[in-house]
Design a protein around this motif. Structure first.
Motif, PDB file in Angstrom:
ATOM      1  N   VAL A   1      -9.648 -45.244  60.213  1.00 46.82           N
ATOM      2  CA  VAL A   1      -9.899 -45.237  58.773  1.00 46.82           C
ATOM      3  C   VAL A   1      -8.829 -44.401  58.082  1.00 46.82           C
ATOM      4  O   VAL A   1      -8.565 -43.269  58.486  1.00 46.82           O
ATOM      5  CB  VAL A   1     -11.295 -44.672  58.433  1.00 46.82           C
ATOM      6  N   THR A   2      -8.225 -44.975  57.052  1.00 44.30           N
ATOM      7  CA  THR A   2      -7.258 -44.247  56.242  1.00 44.30           C
ATOM      8  C   THR A   2      -7.708 -44.276  54.788  1.00 44.30           C
ATOM      9  O   THR A   2      -8.497 -45.135  54.391  1.00 44.30           O
ATOM     10  CB  THR A   2      -5.850 -44.863  56.341  1.00 44.30           C
ATOM     11  N   SER A   3      -7.186 -43.336  54.029  1.00 42.37           N
ATOM     12  CA  SER A   3      -7.502 -43.342  52.600  1.00 42.37           C
ATOM     13  C   SER A   3      -6.276 -43.024  51.759  1.00 42.37           C
ATOM     14  O   SER A   3      -6.346 -43.061  50.551  1.00 42.37           O
ATOM     15  CB  SER A   3      -8.637 -42.362  52.290  1.00 42.37           C
TER      16      SER A   3
ATOM     17  N   ARG B   1     -15.470 -44.107  61.872  1.00 43.58           N
ATOM     18  CA  ARG B   1     -14.662 -43.615  62.998  1.00 43.58           C
ATOM     19  C   ARG B   1     -15.501 -43.479  64.254  1.00 43.58           C
ATOM     20  O   ARG B   1     -15.053 -43.797  65.344  1.00 43.58           O
ATOM     21  CB  ARG B   1     -14.003 -42.281  62.649  1.00 43.58           C
TER      22      ARG B   1
ATOM     23  N   GLU C   1     -16.036 -42.380  56.225  1.00 42.19           N
ATOM     24  CA  GLU C   1     -15.009 -42.266  57.268  1.00 42.19           C
ATOM     25  C   GLU C   1     -15.617 -41.782  58.580  1.00 42.19           C
ATOM     26  O   GLU C   1     -15.310 -42.306  59.650  1.00 42.19           O
ATOM     27  CB  GLU C   1     -13.901 -41.309  56.847  1.00 42.19           C
TER      28      GLU C   1
ATOM     29  N   ARG D   1     -16.058 -40.439  50.734  1.00 41.19           N
ATOM     30  CA  ARG D   1     -15.022 -40.648  51.741  1.00 41.19           C
ATOM     31  C   ARG D   1     -15.393 -39.996  53.072  1.00 41.19           C
ATOM     32  O   ARG D   1     -15.321 -40.631  54.122  1.00 41.19           O
ATOM     33  CB  ARG D   1     -13.677 -40.131  51.247  1.00 41.19           C
TER      34      ARG D   1
END
Length: 105
Positions: free
Chosen positions: A27-29, A21, A17, A13
């Motif tokens: 970007v979300t998780s 970015r 990310e 991640r």
């Protein structure tokens, strides 16, 4: 471009990310209210049903699933479950970065 990265693996991640970015994407998780343009699913930590769930939840989003190259059957099953594209783990960062570049053009 808004990307949702579905992986519980912290190292994966952070690496992905950061790269996306810096290329200009959001970007979300976690669970967010905003609908993503692209959902990226890590098949090393998620099962193929996750792809089908995302397809149902976000029918307008593109879904890209990635996993180990030795798991060809799983990659094929992800495509059948609704992924628009599947790539091996080593190619996911570049593939999504390319999509970000195209979206920003």
């Amino acid at each position: 471009m808004h990307i949702h990265l579905d992986t519980p693996d912290l190292m994966t991640r952070v690496r992905l990310e950061s790269r996306w970015r810096s290329a200009g994407a959001t970007v979300t998780s976690g669970d967010g209210a905003e609908r993503p343009d692209l959902v990226v699913v890590d098949l090393a930590t998620r099962d193929v049903d996750t792809v089908a769930n995302w397809r149902e939840r976000c029918p307008d989003a593109s879904i890209l699933a990635f996993g180990p190259h030795v798991e060809g059957a799983m990659l094929k099953a992800a495509r059948q479950a609704g992924a628009d594209a599947v790539v091996v783990r080593g190619k996911v960062a570049d593939r999504v970065s390319q999509r970000i570049d195209e979206a920003m053009s």
